[in-house]
Design a protein around this motif. Structure first.
Motif, short mmCIF file in Angstrom:
data_model
loop_
_atom_site.label_atom_id
_atom_site.label_comp_id
_atom_site.label_asym_id
_atom_site.label_seq_id
_atom_site.Cartn_x
_atom_site.Cartn_y
_atom_site.Cartn_z
N LEU A 55 0.80 -1.23 0.00
CA LEU A 55 0.00 0.00 0.00
C LEU A 55 0.83 1.28 0.00
N GLY A 56 2.15 1.14 0.10
CA GLY A 56 3.01 2.32 0.12
C GLY A 56 2.82 3.16 1.37
N LEU A 57 2.65 2.49 2.50
CA LEU A 57 2.41 3.19 3.76
C LEU A 57 3.70 3.76 4.32
N HIS A 58 3.60 4.90 4.98
CA HIS A 58 4.77 5.53 5.60
C HIS A 58 5.18 4.73 6.82
N ARG A 59 6.46 4.57 7.00
CA ARG A 59 7.02 3.78 8.11
C ARG A 59 6.53 4.30 9.47
N THR A 79 -0.12 9.57 0.58
CA THR A 79 -0.97 8.55 -0.06
C THR A 79 -2.01 7.93 0.88
N HIS A 80 -2.03 8.35 2.13
CA HIS A 80 -2.95 7.73 3.08
C HIS A 80 -3.12 8.57 4.33
N LEU A 81 -4.05 8.13 5.16
CA LEU A 81 -4.30 8.73 6.46
C LEU A 81 -3.99 7.70 7.54
N ALA A 104 -6.20 2.97 12.39
CA ALA A 104 -6.59 2.68 11.01
C ALA A 104 -5.65 3.38 10.05
N LEU A 105 -5.29 2.66 9.00
CA LEU A 105 -4.52 3.19 7.88
C LEU A 105 -5.49 3.19 6.71
N ILE A 106 -5.71 4.35 6.12
CA ILE A 106 -6.77 4.53 5.15
C ILE A 106 -6.19 5.02 3.83
N VAL A 112 -6.96 -0.58 6.59
CA VAL A 112 -6.24 -1.51 7.45
C VAL A 112 -6.52 -1.09 8.88
N THR A 113 -7.14 -1.96 9.66
CA THR A 113 -7.41 -1.67 11.06
C THR A 113 -6.53 -2.53 11.94
N VAL A 114 -6.12 -1.94 13.07
CA VAL A 114 -5.22 -2.60 14.01
C VAL A 114 -5.77 -2.36 15.41
N HIS A 115 -5.93 -3.45 16.16
CA HIS A 115 -6.46 -3.34 17.53
C HIS A 115 -5.95 -4.50 18.35
N GLY A 116 -6.14 -4.40 19.64
CA GLY A 116 -5.79 -5.49 20.54
C GLY A 116 -6.90 -6.52 20.59
N PRO A 117 -6.70 -7.57 21.37
CA PRO A 117 -7.74 -8.60 21.48
C PRO A 117 -9.01 -8.03 22.10
#
Length: 118
Positions: A55-59, A79-81, A104-106, A112-117
């Motif tokens: 997706l070319g996401l920033h590090r 390229t994203h939020l 979230a990376l949009i 792309v969503t990221v969360h804990g259990p």
């Protein structure tokens, strides 16, 4: 513990299928009318390395996505939020407040969503 990953492919707003293979993502995110949702539970930076490249996401956005206790924010990249937010709710059987963090990376064609259990 390995992260749990769930994927969904939407075409013109309709769910087309779940469990999209990672090797399909590069082609899919180039197609008009397609949105891919990749949901990670407790990933490491290495777990996100592939999606970062596709997706070319920033590090820095990816680093923020895997580190807990981010301040609520919305960062703009070319390229994203990147969004960091919290959800709070009162337990139904107690007065305990439960707080959950989600990042979230949009992009134009991917979420792309990221969360804990949960």
């Amino acid at each position: 513990m390995a992260p749990m990953v769930q994927t969904r492919l939407y075409r013109t707003g309709e769910l087309e299928r779940e469990d999209v293979a990672f090797n399909e993502l590069d082609d899919l995110v180039r197609q008009e009318g397609v949105t891919v949702w990749v949901d990670y539970t407790s990933p490491t930076p290495d777990d996100l390395a592939g999606i970062e490249k596709v997706l070319g996401l920033h590090r820095l956005a990816v680093e923020d996505a895997v580190h807990d206790h981010q301040r609520p924010k919305l960062d703009r990249y070319p390229t994203h939020l990147f969004l960091a937010a919290y959800h709070a709710e009162l337990g139904s059987d107690s007065d305990e407040l439960k707080v959950s963090e989600i990042k979230a990376l949009i992009t134009k064609r991917a979420l792309v969503t990221v969360h804990g259990p949960t």
